[in-house]
Design a protein around this motif. Structure first.
Motif, mmCIF file in Angstrom:
data_model
loop_
_atom_site.group_PDB
_atom_site.id
_atom_site.type_symbol
_atom_site.label_atom_id
_atom_site.label_comp_id
_atom_site.label_asym_id
_atom_site.label_seq_id
_atom_site.Cartn_x
_atom_site.Cartn_y
_atom_site.Cartn_z
ATOM 1 N N ASP A 155 0.854 -1.189 0.000
ATOM 2 C CA ASP A 155 0.000 0.000 0.000
ATOM 3 C C ASP A 155 0.887 1.234 0.000
ATOM 4 N N VAL A 156 0.638 2.107 -0.955
ATOM 5 C CA VAL A 156 1.412 3.344 -1.070
ATOM 6 C C VAL A 156 0.481 4.519 -0.851
ATOM 7 N N SER A 157 0.873 5.402 0.038
ATOM 8 C CA SER A 157 0.085 6.614 0.282
ATOM 9 C C SER A 157 1.036 7.793 0.265
ATOM 10 N N GLY A 158 0.497 8.954 -0.020
ATOM 11 C CA GLY A 158 1.347 10.131 -0.041
ATOM 12 C C GLY A 158 1.135 10.944 -1.294
ATOM 13 N N ALA A 159 2.187 11.641 -1.727
ATOM 14 C CA ALA A 159 2.053 12.595 -2.819
ATOM 15 C C ALA A 159 1.947 11.933 -4.187
ATOM 16 N N TYR A 160 2.377 10.670 -4.289
ATOM 17 C CA TYR A 160 2.454 10.037 -5.603
ATOM 18 C C TYR A 160 1.671 8.729 -5.638
ATOM 19 N N THR A 161 1.091 8.457 -6.801
ATOM 20 C CA THR A 161 0.453 7.163 -7.004
ATOM 21 C C THR A 161 1.540 6.093 -7.172
ATOM 22 N N ARG A 162 1.133 4.856 -7.138
ATOM 23 C CA ARG A 162 2.098 3.774 -7.319
ATOM 24 C C ARG A 162 2.758 3.853 -8.697
ATOM 25 N N GLY A 185 8.337 10.023 1.534
ATOM 26 C CA GLY A 185 8.166 11.456 1.719
ATOM 27 C C GLY A 185 9.323 12.302 1.238
ATOM 28 N N GLY A 186 10.363 11.677 0.698
ATOM 29 C CA GLY A 186 11.482 12.442 0.173
ATOM 30 C C GLY A 186 11.071 13.273 -1.028
ATOM 31 N N GLN A 187 11.806 14.359 -1.257
ATOM 32 C CA GLN A 187 11.481 15.267 -2.342
ATOM 33 C C GLN A 187 12.425 15.045 -3.528
#
Length: 204
Positions: free
Chosen positions: A150-157, A178-180
């Motif tokens: 499961d991936v959550s955050g700023a980007y889709t898988r 969460g790295g930029q």
């Protein structure tokens, strides 16, 4: 810097193809003054949509999203994919990437292990576009296997996989945490998003 060197090299090749050098075959046509310095188009230009059948087949084989594979082909279509040009450039830069998916040798050698194309060579990529698509699809498969379920955050898988394709698996996992990304990597993602619609249309 490598991109700049590539552009200079491409311009030089284009110029050489446009002009008749001293000592050229006298039987060859002589360019007129109006076109003697015209840059001729390089071979190798193509529409990634031409690879739709291959993308669908190889994506299904590797268990990845065909739209993602096609969007990456659009992203990687910025340079001429001419086999002779790629081999000539390889002599100048042995660490260059080959094929329509722009794959480096180390990535190809890793991804082909225990795969149906294990006996193939990285240097075949410029001549075999289906092999290039197949290797790219399996590389995305391997990147996906290194991400959590499961991936959550700023980007889709799929976006993370594209970032991994561009910047490597270690950076991909850092972005998932969460790295930029650097500006060049963000630019790659923006281009992917811009190409997503036509990639979707291309694979049907």
């Amino acid at each position: 810097m490598r991109t700049w060197r590539m552009l200079v090299f491409v311009a030089a090749i284009a110029l050489l193809t446009a002009c008749s050098p001293p000592g050229a075959d006298p039987a060859a046509p002589t360019p007129s003054p109006s076109d003697s310095w015209e840059l001729k188009p390089l071979a190798g230009k193509y529409d990634p949509a031409e690879m739709a059948d291959s993308v669908r087949t190889r994506s299904a084989e590797a268990g990845v999203n065909p739209v993602l594979v096609m969007a990456i082909l659009y992203n990687e279509s910025y340079k001429p994919h001419d086999p002779d040009l790629e081999r000539a450039w390889l002599k100048y830069d042995p660490d260059s990437s080959l094929g329509i998916a722009n794959m480096h040798e180390a990535a190809f050698e890793d991804v082909k292990r225990d795969r149906p194309f294990a006996d193939r060579s990285w240097q075949e990529l410029p001549d075999d576009r289906d092999l290039a698509v197949r290797a790219a699809a399996w590389y995305l498969h391997d990147l996906s296997a290194s991400l959590p379920g499961d991936v959550s955050g700023a980007y889709t898988r799929d976006e993370l996989l594209a970032l991994g394709y561009n910047a490597g698996p270690g950076n991909m996992r850092a972005y998932a945490d969460g790295g930029q990304p650097a500006s060049s990597v963000r630019g790659y993602l923006e281009k992917l998003r811009a190409n997503w619609g036509k990639a979707t249309e291309a694979v049907g």
